[in-house]
Scaffold this motif. Sequence first.
Motif, short mmCIF file in Angstrom:
data_model
loop_
_atom_site.label_atom_id
_atom_site.label_comp_id
_atom_site.label_asym_id
_atom_site.label_seq_id
_atom_site.Cartn_x
_atom_site.Cartn_y
_atom_site.Cartn_z
N VAL A 199 -1.07 -1.00 -4.52
CA VAL A 199 -2.23 -0.13 -4.67
C VAL A 199 -1.99 1.15 -3.88
O VAL A 199 -1.25 1.16 -2.90
CB VAL A 199 -3.56 -0.78 -4.19
N VAL A 200 -2.61 2.23 -4.32
CA VAL A 200 -2.52 3.49 -3.59
C VAL A 200 -3.26 3.35 -2.27
O VAL A 200 -4.13 2.49 -2.12
CB VAL A 200 -3.07 4.67 -4.41
N ASP A 201 -2.92 4.21 -1.33
CA ASP A 201 -3.52 4.16 -0.01
C ASP A 201 -4.93 4.74 -0.06
O ASP A 201 -5.16 5.90 0.23
CB ASP A 201 -2.65 4.91 1.00
N ASN A 202 -5.85 3.88 -0.45
CA ASN A 202 -7.25 4.23 -0.58
C ASN A 202 -8.05 3.06 -0.01
O ASN A 202 -7.86 1.92 -0.43
CB ASN A 202 -7.60 4.47 -2.05
N VAL A 243 0.87 -1.18 0.00
CA VAL A 243 0.00 0.00 0.00
C VAL A 243 0.90 1.22 0.00
O VAL A 243 1.63 1.47 0.97
CB VAL A 243 -0.93 0.00 1.23
N SER A 244 0.88 1.96 -1.10
CA SER A 244 1.76 3.12 -1.22
C SER A 244 1.28 4.03 -2.34
O SER A 244 0.83 3.56 -3.38
CB SER A 244 3.19 2.67 -1.52
N ASP A 245 1.44 5.31 -2.12
CA ASP A 245 1.13 6.30 -3.16
C ASP A 245 2.35 6.61 -4.02
O ASP A 245 2.23 7.33 -5.00
CB ASP A 245 0.62 7.60 -2.51
N SER A 246 3.51 6.06 -3.65
CA SER A 246 4.73 6.43 -4.37
C SER A 246 5.57 5.25 -4.86
O SER A 246 6.40 5.43 -5.75
CB SER A 246 5.60 7.32 -3.48
N ARG A 247 5.39 4.08 -4.33
CA ARG A 247 6.26 2.96 -4.71
C ARG A 247 5.83 2.33 -6.03
O ARG A 247 4.65 2.28 -6.37
CB ARG A 247 6.30 1.91 -3.62
N THR A 248 6.83 1.83 -6.73
CA THR A 248 6.63 1.07 -7.96
C THR A 248 7.27 -0.29 -7.76
O THR A 248 7.92 -0.53 -6.73
CB THR A 248 7.31 1.78 -9.15
N GLU A 249 7.13 -1.18 -8.73
CA GLU A 249 7.79 -2.49 -8.61
C GLU A 249 9.29 -2.34 -8.42
O GLU A 249 9.91 -3.13 -7.72
CB GLU A 249 7.48 -3.37 -9.83
N ASP A 250 9.89 -1.31 -9.03
CA ASP A 250 11.33 -1.10 -8.90
C ASP A 250 11.74 -0.58 -7.52
O ASP A 250 12.87 -0.82 -7.08
CB ASP A 250 11.83 -0.13 -9.97
#
Length: 179
Positions: free
Chosen positions: A51-54, A19-26
């Motif tokens: 997924v975004v924090d929603n 759960v993150s608004d900024s992380r990607t697979e990398d």
Amino acid sequence: MAKTFTENFIPLNIAVLTVSDSRTEDTDTSGQLLVEKLTDAGHFLSDKKIVVDNVYKIRAAVSQWIADDKTQAVLITGGTGFTSCDSTPEAVMPLLDKTVDGFGELFRQISYNQIGTSTIQSRAIAGLANQTIVFCMPGSTNACRTAWDDIIQTQLDSRHRPCNFVPQLKNTAHCGSRG
């Protein structure tokens, strides 16, 4: 039918949600650590998502895995703090049939030795939903390492005594260890 202990390891199908608004697979070091830990322990990665924090996006992803006949455990990293964006506990709690209060309590106890009183800001939770165990932990890689190494790994190991969660999970009735 009473369940008895098994001496054999039973690999589980485990999903990982970041759960993150900024992380990607990398850049998802916490999710990747959990994937490495669970596969190194002999389990199978059934799915991985970010997924975004929603509340509703978290709930949708977790609900899909809970309803899936194959996914037996869900590891969630992120969204457990106190910022206005942290909503993992609010998303997951309504989905749980039973809470595992001891997980959050033990996680904070162990974390106290590492980060002191800052551990009170962790809202780590766990519970059972449709015979699926769900663990929600902070988004830091160190927190995920602590949760896996010191708590989750043994609780997902069918050989762990005196009890573990494996017999409580879907599609494990044949395996026999008590929980």
